[in-house]
Design an enzyme around this catalytic site. Sequence first.
Site, PDB file in Angstrom:
ATOM      1  N   LYS A  30      -2.287  -1.746  -3.693  1.00 10.85           N
ATOM      2  CA  LYS A  30      -3.151  -0.578  -3.507  1.00 10.85           C
ATOM      3  C   LYS A  30      -2.393   0.672  -3.952  1.00 10.85           C
ATOM      4  O   LYS A  30      -1.901   1.446  -3.128  1.00 10.85           O
ATOM      5  CB  LYS A  30      -3.559  -0.439  -2.035  1.00 10.85           C
ATOM      6  CG  LYS A  30      -4.505  -1.511  -1.521  1.00 10.85           C
ATOM      7  CD  LYS A  30      -4.894  -1.190  -0.073  1.00 10.85           C
ATOM      8  CE  LYS A  30      -5.933  -2.166   0.465  1.00 10.85           C
ATOM      9  NZ  LYS A  30      -6.295  -1.827   1.870  1.00 10.85           N
ATOM     10  N   ASP A  47       0.830  -1.211   0.000  1.00 11.71           N
ATOM     11  CA  ASP A  47       0.000   0.000   0.000  1.00 11.71           C
ATOM     12  C   ASP A  47       0.861   1.256   0.000  1.00 11.71           C
ATOM     13  O   ASP A  47       1.156   1.806  -1.053  1.00 11.71           O
ATOM     14  CB  ASP A  47      -1.053  -0.017   1.129  1.00 11.71           C
ATOM     15  CG  ASP A  47      -0.488  -0.355   2.488  1.00 11.71           C
ATOM     16  OD1 ASP A  47       0.736  -0.269   2.693  1.00 11.71           O
ATOM     17  OD2 ASP A  47      -1.289  -0.672   3.387  1.00 11.71           O
TER      18      ASP A  47
END
Length: 201
Positions: free
Chosen positions: A148, A120
């Site tokens: 992400k 992420d």
Amino acid sequence: MAAMENHIEKILFTEKQISQRVSELASQITLNFSPSTNIGGGPLLSSSSSSAPVVVGVATGAFLFLADLVRKINLPISVDFVRVESYGSGTVSSGKPKISCDLKIDVTGKHVILVEDVVDTGNTLACLFEHLKSKGASSISVCTLLDKPSRRKVNVELVGEGKFYCGFECPDYFVVGYGLDFAEVYRNLPYVGILKPEMYS
């Protein structure tokens, strides 16, 4: 299991989808790291560093993904784990990851494939890349179940002839299952699903 499933708002990636994608990723890795394979005009494994890669799972979230992945990689790989703490029991990365359990295998001059559950912010990867470079890895690839990109804060440059392998691009929800947890629960769900906000708010 039924009680945990009631805490899931929506299944994002089913057990079947994950299994199929893991097989595809393993095939890609096998192809890319076979000594005879030419990629972009040259072999990924050069004659000077022709040893098979060391696959390093980032504990604990990647343990199921790693186990399924390595069983489908058709190469004589080595496997190890590294533990990095960045979440604690919360839902947002602290942004200051630290290595709490190091590798046992010497990666000097070797190709390392980092296996992550989710990429992420990129903070954990940046920490691991610096650590592995300091240990003399000749190249570092990343194989993540989920990516992400909308949450990225640090863009990490792959090392040497490293590759980036991604299972699924994931929307910015807090997800659990297939190794991913909230407060050490839900890892054993066979799919990846969105955790209901009331379970952690």
